[in-house]
Design an enzyme around this catalytic site. Sequence first.
Site, PDB file in Angstrom:
ATOM      1  N   TYR A  42       0.801  -1.224   0.000  1.00  0.00           N
ATOM      2  CA  TYR A  42       0.000   0.000   0.000  1.00  0.00           C
ATOM      3  C   TYR A  42       0.834   1.274   0.000  1.00  0.00           C
ATOM      4  CZ  TYR A  42       1.173  -0.641   4.903  1.00  0.00           C
ATOM      5  OH  TYR A  42       1.868  -0.858   6.081  1.00  0.00           O
ATOM      6  N   GLY A  43       2.153   1.156   0.060  1.00  0.00           N
ATOM      7  CA  GLY A  43       2.999   2.342   0.183  1.00  0.00           C
ATOM      8  C   GLY A  43       4.163   2.326  -0.778  1.00  0.00           C
ATOM      9  N   THR A  44       5.372   2.342  -0.241  1.00  0.00           N
ATOM     10  CA  THR A  44       6.574   2.478  -1.065  1.00  0.00           C
ATOM     11  C   THR A  44       6.871   1.253  -1.917  1.00  0.00           C
ATOM     12  OG1 THR A  44       8.081   1.682   0.651  1.00  0.00           O
ATOM     13  CG2 THR A  44       7.602   4.058   0.619  1.00  0.00           C
ATOM     14  N   LEU A  45       6.116   0.162  -1.737  1.00  0.00           N
ATOM     15  CA  LEU A  45       6.302  -1.041  -2.559  1.00  0.00           C
ATOM     16  C   LEU A  45       5.384  -1.054  -3.782  1.00  0.00           C
ATOM     17  CD1 LEU A  45       6.667  -3.568   0.351  1.00  0.00           C
ATOM     18  CD2 LEU A  45       8.413  -3.110  -1.403  1.00  0.00           C
ATOM     19  N   GLU A  97      10.562  -4.287   6.201  1.00  0.00           N
ATOM     20  CA  GLU A  97       9.534  -3.828   7.132  1.00  0.00           C
ATOM     21  C   GLU A  97       9.918  -4.036   8.600  1.00  0.00           C
ATOM     22  OE1 GLU A  97       7.346  -2.068   5.925  1.00  0.00           O
ATOM     23  OE2 GLU A  97       6.956  -2.754   3.884  1.00  0.00           O
TER      24      GLU A  97
END
Length: 134
Positions: free
Chosen positions: A8-11, A75
């Site tokens: 949901y973010g930087t990936l 993470e």
Amino acid sequence: MHELVFVYGTLRCSECNHAAYLSDSELVSGQARLAAQLWDTGLGYPAIVLDAEACTHGELYRVTPDVLSRLDELEDYYGPDGPNEYERVEAEVAAEGSSYIAWVYVYPGLPASGRLIDSGDWCAYHLGTLRSEE
């Protein structure tokens, strides 16, 4: 054996960590949703907190055990008993008119200096933030 992971973010495909971690993984859905609140940690990456009343947008990938292990490192997830920044939990993800059970990295509580992202979409929020800084 392959695992499903919701990101949901930087990936996500347009973000900074995608190429190094997920470029060789199978994209199951680029339009996936998870019942969670999305937060800006203020540290350049987001966090989510599971919440049945909220919606976070992201992508669903099929990954190898090696990729999942690399994601755990990114993470700061060291296992169920570790001193983790994020917890890796299984959650129901909606995508392409179906439901999937996928791994997702969630924040244990609310980020201390966080800001709720009402849209639930990190990419749109992040792009808007970058534009306002120009």
